[in-house]
Design an enzyme around this catalytic site. Structure first.
Site, PDB file in Angstrom:
ATOM      1  N   ASN A 152      15.697  27.600 -15.801  1.00 44.12           N
ATOM      2  CA  ASN A 152      17.124  27.912 -15.868  1.00 44.12           C
ATOM      3  C   ASN A 152      17.970  26.643 -15.821  1.00 44.12           C
ATOM      4  O   ASN A 152      18.767  26.381 -16.706  1.00 44.12           O
ATOM      5  CB  ASN A 152      17.498  28.847 -14.723  1.00 44.12           C
ATOM      6  CG  ASN A 152      18.964  29.162 -14.660  1.00 44.12           C
ATOM      7  OD1 ASN A 152      19.624  29.260 -15.685  1.00 44.12           O
ATOM      8  ND2 ASN A 152      19.499  29.319 -13.464  1.00 44.12           N
ATOM      9  N   ASN A 200      18.647  28.936  -8.722  1.00 34.26           N
ATOM     10  CA  ASN A 200      19.551  28.621  -9.828  1.00 34.26           C
ATOM     11  C   ASN A 200      19.969  27.149  -9.782  1.00 34.26           C
ATOM     12  O   ASN A 200      19.336  26.298 -10.374  1.00 34.26           O
ATOM     13  CB  ASN A 200      20.767  29.550  -9.799  1.00 34.26           C
ATOM     14  CG  ASN A 200      21.535  29.573 -11.092  1.00 34.26           C
ATOM     15  OD1 ASN A 200      21.516  28.605 -11.844  1.00 34.26           O
ATOM     16  ND2 ASN A 200      22.217  30.675 -11.375  1.00 34.26           N
ATOM     17  N   ASP A 261      25.807  28.673  -8.996  1.00 36.71           N
ATOM     18  CA  ASP A 261      25.233  28.344 -10.299  1.00 36.71           C
ATOM     19  C   ASP A 261      24.984  26.839 -10.331  1.00 36.71           C
ATOM     20  O   ASP A 261      24.354  26.309  -9.422  1.00 36.71           O
ATOM     21  CB  ASP A 261      26.144  28.818 -11.431  1.00 36.71           C
ATOM     22  CG  ASP A 261      25.354  29.251 -12.661  1.00 36.71           C
ATOM     23  OD1 ASP A 261      24.455  28.503 -13.075  1.00 36.71           O
ATOM     24  OD2 ASP A 261      25.629  30.328 -13.213  1.00 36.71           O
TER      25      ASP A 261
END
Length: 349
Positions: A152, A200, A261
């Site tokens: 990711n 993340n 994030d």
């Protein structure tokens, strides 16, 4: 390379003056956690952007140029994000390539290169500039493993060229194994470092002795927890130990339901953290203290950020546009201390 084009001088001066202000505003969570709140400015809007809603992978190169993923709304494309936007790289080898994370480095031979995480093919692509003229004309799969969940997001220890990769799968009820952490050494050998709930954001400290990784938990299809862990890091061997909780956003400011994030460190080790769904960036000290919020006018679901610009002091945040969620916007804010990645790139090559 083409020189970086900043925002207007007046906008930069206004932003700098506001950041150094001694005024304190109530935080978005209320008076119980009062911290300074600053306001970014639009850089690429819904009417000017050439990026799509899945804009991610904020990255800076040695010249301070800023890049992001989902150029021309294409999952396999990265672009430079300037007043005159342009395609940086389009993958043609894998038709289903979907890039998310991106970072730049200078190789041992002095050649600038970019790494892009392809989440559908469980690999990292390396794009090189063999002529060192701003033309990244060579690409290859740098590291790959079917055991990777995605990757990711990416982080890099520039002194060794070692990458760190996070990945996740989103389920109604998170379990350990829905997130993972990998490293790829300078030869492209991939090694799994651990399993977590959803991972993340990922970043390395300026001295490359600490690795930061976010972890989120879902229960009953709702996000209930978001924390950032810190690990002691050996950037040469790629090993981590001494896991400890740096930040628990539920306790810190009541925002545990907003996902962490992308994350970036500045030269002093402060973390800038994208708070997805909150429309802001949180600035956190190396000790886990909440220092400030930066609110984003164009973006609610901020996905990533980077410190770029001619001095590495322009914070760029990316995410789907409020005005048109089918497009990707960029907001910017000038900060007092330059980014770790930009400074590290200056010392190489």
């Amino acid at each position: 390379m083409k020189t970086f084009i900043p925002t207007s001088a007046s906008a930069l001066l206004l932003a700098l003056s506001s950041f150094s202000s001694n005024s304190v505003c109530a935080s978005p969570e209320g008076a119980h956690s009062r911290v300074p709140v600053y306001y970014a400015k639009p850089y690429l809007t819904a009417t000017t952007t050439m990026f799509g809603a899945l804009i991610e992978g904020a990255a800076v190169d040695k010249s301070g140029n800023f890049y992001a993923i989902h150029f021309n709304s294409t999952k396999s494309a990265a672009g430079r994000a300037f007043d005159k936007q342009s395609l940086f790289y389009l993958d043609k080898a894998y038709k289903d390539a979907w890039f998310n994370g991106m970072r730049f480095n200078i190789g041992q031979d002095g050649v600038q290169e970019a790494y892009l995480g392809d989440l559908t093919n469980h690999r990292v692509v390396r794009v090189r500039d063999p002529g060192n003229k701003g033309s990244f004309g060579y690409s290859e799969t740098f590291c790959q493993s079917p055991g990777m969940l995605q990757p990711n997001d990416l982080a890099i220890a520039h002194s060794t060229g070692r990458l760190f990769l996070s990945g996740m799968r989103f389920k109604a009820n998170s379990v350990v194994g829905d997130g993972d952490l990998w490293t790829c050494d300078s030869n492209g050998v991939a090694t799994k470092l651990g399993a977590f709930h959803r991972t993340n954001g990922i970043e390395v400290s300026p001295d490359e002795k600490t690795l930061y990784v976010s972890e989120s938990i879902n229960k009953g299809d709702k996000v209930v927890s978001n924390v950032i862990h810190a690990f002691d890091l050996d950037a040469d061997k790629g090993t981590i130990k001494n896991k400890r909780k740096l930040v628990d956003f539920g306790q810190l400011d009541g925002s545990g339901a907003n996902d962490v994030d992308g994350m970036r460190t500045d030269e002093q080790g402060n973390l800038y953290v994208a708070r997805w769904g909150a429309g802001r960036i949180a600035k956190v000290s190396p000790a886990g203290k909440l220092l400030a919020y930066i609110k984003l006018p164009s973006i609610a679901e901020v996905t990533n950020l980077e410190l770029a610009g001619p001095n590495g002091k322009d914070l760029f945040a990316v995410g789907a546009c409020k005005a048109d969620p089918s497009k990707g916007c960029v907001d910017t804010y000038s900060v007092p201390v330059g980014g770790r990645a930009f400074k590290s790139l200056q010392t190489k090559g």
